[in-house]
Design a protein around this motif. Structure first.
Motif, short mmCIF file in Angstrom:
data_model
loop_
_atom_site.label_atom_id
_atom_site.label_comp_id
_atom_site.label_asym_id
_atom_site.label_seq_id
_atom_site.Cartn_x
_atom_site.Cartn_y
_atom_site.Cartn_z
N ASP A 57 -32.76 -29.29 29.13
CA ASP A 57 -33.77 -30.15 29.71
C ASP A 57 -35.01 -29.35 30.11
OD1 ASP A 57 -32.25 -32.41 29.36
OD2 ASP A 57 -31.40 -32.34 31.37
N SER A 58 -34.82 -28.13 30.59
CA SER A 58 -35.96 -27.32 31.01
C SER A 58 -36.87 -26.99 29.84
CB SER A 58 -35.49 -26.01 31.67
OG SER A 58 -34.74 -26.31 32.82
N LEU A 59 -36.29 -26.58 28.71
CA LEU A 59 -37.11 -26.26 27.54
C LEU A 59 -37.83 -27.49 27.03
CD1 LEU A 59 -34.66 -23.85 25.70
CD2 LEU A 59 -36.89 -23.25 26.69
N GLN A 60 -37.16 -28.61 27.07
CA GLN A 60 -37.79 -29.86 26.64
C GLN A 60 -38.95 -30.20 27.56
OE1 GLN A 60 -35.14 -33.19 26.44
NE2 GLN A 60 -36.70 -34.59 25.73
N ALA A 61 -38.75 -30.04 28.87
CA ALA A 61 -39.82 -30.33 29.83
C ALA A 61 -41.02 -29.42 29.64
CB ALA A 61 -39.28 -30.19 31.25
N LEU A 62 -40.78 -28.21 29.14
CA LEU A 62 -41.86 -27.26 28.89
C LEU A 62 -42.53 -27.50 27.53
CD1 LEU A 62 -40.20 -24.00 30.21
CD2 LEU A 62 -42.11 -25.26 31.25
N GLY A 63 -42.05 -28.50 26.79
CA GLY A 63 -42.62 -28.79 25.48
C GLY A 63 -42.23 -27.76 24.44
N ARG A 64 -41.00 -27.27 24.51
CA ARG A 64 -40.51 -26.24 23.58
C ARG A 64 -39.33 -26.80 22.78
NH1 ARG A 64 -43.25 -21.45 25.44
NH2 ARG A 64 -42.70 -20.67 23.39
N PRO A 65 -39.58 -27.70 21.80
CA PRO A 65 -38.49 -28.36 21.09
C PRO A 65 -37.64 -27.43 20.22
CG PRO A 65 -40.59 -28.93 20.10
CD PRO A 65 -40.90 -28.16 21.36
N LEU A 66 -38.24 -26.41 19.59
CA LEU A 66 -37.44 -25.53 18.72
C LEU A 66 -36.39 -24.74 19.50
CD1 LEU A 66 -40.05 -24.29 16.12
CD2 LEU A 66 -38.15 -25.83 15.74
N PRO A 67 -36.76 -24.05 20.58
CA PRO A 67 -35.71 -23.35 21.32
C PRO A 67 -34.70 -24.31 21.95
CG PRO A 67 -37.85 -22.99 22.37
CD PRO A 67 -38.08 -23.72 21.09
N ALA A 68 -35.16 -25.48 22.38
CA ALA A 68 -34.23 -26.46 22.96
C ALA A 68 -33.22 -26.91 21.91
CB ALA A 68 -35.00 -27.66 23.51
N ALA A 69 -33.68 -27.16 20.68
CA ALA A 69 -32.77 -27.56 19.60
C ALA A 69 -31.78 -26.44 19.27
CB ALA A 69 -33.56 -27.96 18.36
N ALA A 70 -32.26 -25.20 19.30
CA ALA A 70 -31.38 -24.07 19.03
C ALA A 70 -30.26 -24.00 20.06
CB ALA A 70 -32.18 -22.76 19.02
N VAL A 71 -30.57 -24.27 21.31
CA VAL A 71 -29.55 -24.26 22.36
C VAL A 71 -28.59 -25.43 22.18
CG1 VAL A 71 -29.16 -24.55 24.84
CG2 VAL A 71 -30.96 -23.01 24.04
N LEU A 72 -29.11 -26.60 21.88
CA LEU A 72 -28.26 -27.79 21.74
C LEU A 72 -27.24 -27.65 20.61
CD1 LEU A 72 -30.91 -30.57 22.37
CD2 LEU A 72 -28.95 -30.02 23.82
#
Length: 100
Positions: free
Chosen positions: A1-16
């Motif tokens: 959620d933190s990466l998504q809130a920061l507008g960082r979809p690629l690293p967020a997807a990598a974590v998911l």
């Protein structure tokens, strides 16, 4: 959620994709937007492209990079063609991939 809130979809997807179980649907939702900010995120976070291995995510990225006319289109296409992603395919498909 933190990466998504920061507008960082690629690293967020990598974590998911690494969760147990992986949350591929949520990752795909993050990668799907085709807004100007999505194009910026793909360029800004290009280093995270190598962290994605889930084929469905890579397919979304190829489509998105094409639609956004991203400078990373060729790189994303190379990622989806990595031989290690072909490992679990039937022998005939692996053979054709090697011949291509």
């Amino acid at each position: 959620d933190s990466l998504q809130a920061l507008g960082r979809p690629l690293p967020a997807a990598a974590v998911l994709q690494t969760l147990s179980p992986p949350d591929i649907n949520a990752a795909m939702q993050l990668l799907h937007p085709t807004t100007p900010s999505a194009a910026l995120a793909m360029t800004r976070d290009a280093a995270f492209l190598d962290c994605l291995w889930e084929i469905r995510l890579l397919e979304v990225l190829v489509q998105r990079a094409h639609v956004l006319k991203s400078d990373n289109f060729a790189r994303v296409k190379q990622l989806i063609q990595r031989p290690e992603l072909n490992f679990h395919n039937p022998p005939e498909i692996r053979r054709r991939a090697i011949e291509a």
